[in-house]
Design an enzyme around this catalytic site. Structure first.
Site, PDB file in Angstrom:
ATOM      1  CE  LYS A   1      -0.528  -0.564   5.005  1.00  0.00           C
ATOM      2  NZ  LYS A   1      -1.478  -0.688   6.126  1.00  0.00           N
TER       3      LYS A   1
ATOM      4  NE  ARG B   1      -7.189   0.402  10.784  1.00  0.00           N
ATOM      5  CZ  ARG B   1      -5.899   0.225  10.511  1.00  0.00           C
ATOM      6  NH1 ARG B   1      -5.016   1.179  10.798  1.00  0.00           N
ATOM      7  NH2 ARG B   1      -5.468  -0.895   9.951  1.00  0.00           N
TER       8      ARG B   1
ATOM      9  CE1 TYR C   1      10.825  31.817   5.505  1.00  0.00           C
ATOM     10  CE2 TYR C   1      10.840  29.423   5.359  1.00  0.00           C
ATOM     11  CZ  TYR C   1      10.670  30.655   4.760  1.00  0.00           C
ATOM     12  OH  TYR C   1      10.348  30.739   3.428  1.00  0.00           O
TER      13      TYR C   1
ATOM     14  CG  MET D   1       7.617  23.761   0.113  1.00  0.00           C
ATOM     15  SD  MET D   1       6.523  24.813  -0.855  1.00  0.00           S
ATOM     16  CE  MET D   1       5.351  25.339   0.400  1.00  0.00           C
TER      17      MET D   1
END
Length: 387
Positions: free
Chosen positions: A36, A134, A264, A312
């Site tokens: 998956k 689930r 940052y 990013m």
């Protein structure tokens, strides 16, 4: 020669060796290789074809579109493709026609499968909710699902292949209770006239640690990628090898004075005159923003912590006075054979698991394949020789 800007190197020889080792542990129980999330971020096509070349005959891929993708690249019907998470609007006809196994957990879903049957019966696995909450039918839902499946099978519309569940892996006692619940549901199904031929309940951790839970088949995912889930257990402890190595290259270097704020918010300031190296991988590529100061990358054999906020598209490392140059290769994580941190070490440092780290690696990170890629169906596929 300079390294590529960013790259995930996938060692198919390591994957196959892990596969062979885990399969030997599970014998005589069948092994379903779970793939998956694009094979845990490693690339579904090459991983699946490697498994098929190794003789794997059960693959789990979560969704029907992923299963149909594998059929389209030459994974034949001798390999069973198990799916269990279905779009509520999915038309099951292509899946049934392509002999894709369908996990079904409620009567309405089963009816949609039955309605889609044309010239061949659908292959169905009935899901039991044994406590994870689930997927799977609850105690109240199970009898109606079993009776509907029994009637559809007698009418030639479906073939009930198996019953399955998934364990919470919370504790030995919880898992034992879940398996006892599952066993009771299977017994009830048989009392209602439905023969359950196959049972599968255990995934990687339970399959590894609880032999009595292996039933007819074990679903293995993370272990096959060299990412064991047991606390305090490394891949090397089990004889496994991590399959993915995440690399980049230094894009820029900059000499800065003492007290320079970095990235940052200036959450990092240099404590001496130093060199900053820019690594062009960021949170858009899957490096968590929280990685600052918590993980280390390797350049020229030396490990350096991430300095300042992960942005990013990039992050910085403080390399001091070391001779680090543009184009030098950077290893973010790998098997650990050359001193670099592993995926498990990243997971521990970031309060998560190794599976999350590899699954986060984004699509703009080029996947390249080494080892088994030159052989068999894998080599043909990667050379563009489609089935």
């Amino acid at each position: 020669m300079s390294a590529p800007l960013r790259r995930a190197v996938v060692d198919l020889d390591a994957y196959r060796a892990n596969l062979d080792l885990v399969r030997s542990w599970m014998e005589p129980v069948e092994l379903m290789a779970i793939m998956k999330a694009d094979a845990y971020g490693h690339g579904l096509d090459a991983i699946a074809l490697t498994a098929v070349d190794a003789g794997i005959r059960w693959i789990g891929v979560l969704t029907v579109p992923a299963a149909l993708r594998l059929r389209s690249i030459g994974v034949g019907e001798d390999v069973r493709l198990f799916t269990w998470q279905h779009d509520p609007g999915l038309d099951f006809r292509d899946a049934i026609d392509s002999a894709v196994d369908l996990g079904v957990s409620n009567v309405a879903e089963l009816q949609r499968v039955v309605d889609a049957v044309d010239h061949r019966p659908a292959r169905v696995h009935l899901g039991v909710d044994s406590g994870l909450h689930r997927d799977g039918a609850t105690v109240g839902e199970w009898p109606a699902l079993v009776e509907a499946a029994r009637d559809a099978q007698r009418a030639g519309r479906i073939e009930v292949v198996a019953a399955y569940t998934h364990l919470a892996e919370s504790s030995d006692a919880d898992d034992a209770a879940a398996v006892a619940h599952f066993d009771a549901m299977v017994e009830q199904a048989e009392d209602l006239g439905l023969d359950i031929r196959w049972e599968h309940v255990a995934a990687s951790l339970a399959g590894l640690e609880r032999k009595e839970f292996r039933k007819d088949m074990v679903r293995m995912g993370a272990n096959l990628f060299g990412i064991p889930g047991a606390d305090g257990v490394s891949a090397a402890d089990l004889g496994l090898t991590q399959v993915m190595t995440l690399t980049a290259s230094v894009a820029k270097t900059k000499r800065v004075p003492v007290g320079t704020g970095v990235s940052y918010d200036y959450t990092y300031r240099t404590d001496a005159e130093t060199t900053l190296a820019l690594v062009p991988v960021g949170y858009a590529d899957g490096v968590p923003r929280a990685a600052q100061g918590r993980v280390e990358v390797t350049i020229n054999g030396t490990r350096y912590p991430i300095a300042g906020r992960v942005a990013m598209d990039q992050f910085l490392v403080d390399v001091g006075d070391d001779d680090v140059r543009v184009g030098d290769p950077v290893t973010l994580f790998g098997p650990g054979e050359d001193g670099e941190q592993s995926v498990l070490e990243w997971g521990r440092a970031l309060d998560t698991i190794g599976e999350e780290i590899v699954c986060r690696i984004g699509g703009r990170v080029q996947r390249t394949y080494e080892g088994h890629s030159g052989e068999g169906r894998v080599g043909a596929y990667l050379r563009g020789e489609r089935a």
